[in-house]
Design an enzyme around this catalytic site. Structure first.
Site, mmCIF file in Angstrom:
data_model
loop_
_atom_site.group_PDB
_atom_site.id
_atom_site.type_symbol
_atom_site.label_atom_id
_atom_site.label_comp_id
_atom_site.label_asym_id
_atom_site.label_seq_id
_atom_site.Cartn_x
_atom_site.Cartn_y
_atom_site.Cartn_z
ATOM 1 N N HIS A 269 0.812 -1.032 -0.231
ATOM 2 C CA HIS A 269 0.269 0.009 -0.107
ATOM 3 C C HIS A 269 0.572 1.300 0.517
ATOM 4 C CE1 HIS A 269 -3.245 -2.396 1.285
ATOM 5 N NE2 HIS A 269 -3.198 -3.101 2.019
ATOM 6 N N TYR B 178 -2.515 -1.243 8.725
ATOM 7 C CA TYR B 178 -1.229 -2.143 8.357
ATOM 8 C C TYR B 178 0.008 -3.096 9.329
ATOM 9 C CZ TYR B 178 -2.853 1.317 5.421
ATOM 10 O OH TYR B 178 -2.970 2.458 4.376
ATOM 11 N N HIS C 143 -2.583 -3.185 -3.461
ATOM 12 C CA HIS C 143 -4.240 -2.776 -2.864
ATOM 13 C C HIS C 143 -4.665 -3.078 -4.043
ATOM 14 C CE1 HIS C 143 -6.696 -0.268 -0.407
ATOM 15 N NE2 HIS C 143 -7.096 -1.292 -0.328
ATOM 16 N N LYS D 90 -8.885 1.178 -6.647
ATOM 17 C CA LYS D 90 -8.153 2.739 -5.804
ATOM 18 C C LYS D 90 -6.767 2.804 -6.495
ATOM 19 C CE LYS D 90 -9.709 2.038 -1.178
ATOM 20 N NZ LYS D 90 -9.884 3.295 -1.335
ATOM 21 N N CYS E 134 -4.186 2.467 -5.570
ATOM 22 C CA CYS E 134 -2.295 2.307 -4.273
ATOM 23 C C CYS E 134 -1.533 1.182 -4.518
ATOM 24 C CB CYS E 134 -3.467 2.160 -2.824
ATOM 25 S SG CYS E 134 -2.236 1.338 -1.506
#
Length: 151
Positions: A18, A47, A123, A129, A131
């Site tokens: 990420h 995380y 991710h 996303k 990410c």
């Protein structure tokens, strides 16, 4: 402060990379990200590892605890977050430092050896996303850091 007790993972099938979606000037770490996550109503940082701009690897959520970083995959994965990922205008940018990328590679090698059979994932492979803001597969295989909004 007492740490929250989270359910433990029964298996580790994936390691997700990420980004924090922060600007290069924002040198944040686990403390700040934990606070942001708590402000969103989470109990702790989502995380398991955070890699700061200088390459320092900080422990987040307990490594064996179920994380909160990739919906639908938290029960069997580890989340690693690189600080950075957007430019000063808020656009996605692979602006990670060489020290971060060296630490990321070292951490991933260690985790992949520890959790035999686990796969490396970005991710954005499981969520709509950008990410982590770079093409993870290309970086892993060719050591080329290229900005990407979808990998």
């Amino acid at each position: 402060m007492a740490r929250v007790q989270f359910k433990q993972r029964e298996s580790t099938d994936a390691i997700f990379v990420h980004c924090s979606a922060t600007k290069p000037s924002q040198n944040v770490g686990v403390r700040e990200i934990r606070q942001w996550h708590k402000e969103q109503g989470w109990l702790d940082v989502g995380y398991h590892f955070i890699i700061k701009r200088d390459g320092t690897v900080e422990a987040g959520r307990d490594e064996m605890a179920v994380g909160s970083h990739a919906k639908g995959y938290n029960h069997n994965s580890i989340g690693v977050c690189l600080v950075g990922g957007i430019d000063d205008k808020g656009k996605f940018d692979a602006n990670f430092t060489p020290a971060q990328m060296q630490s990321l590679r070292s951490l991933l090698v260690t985790l992949l050896a520890k959790y035999e059979g686990a796969v490396l994932r970005a991710h954005h492979e499981v969520a709509p996303k950008a990410c982590p803001s770079f093409d993870l597969k290309r970086w892993w295989e060719k050591n080329e850091l290229v900005t990407s909004d979808r990998g």
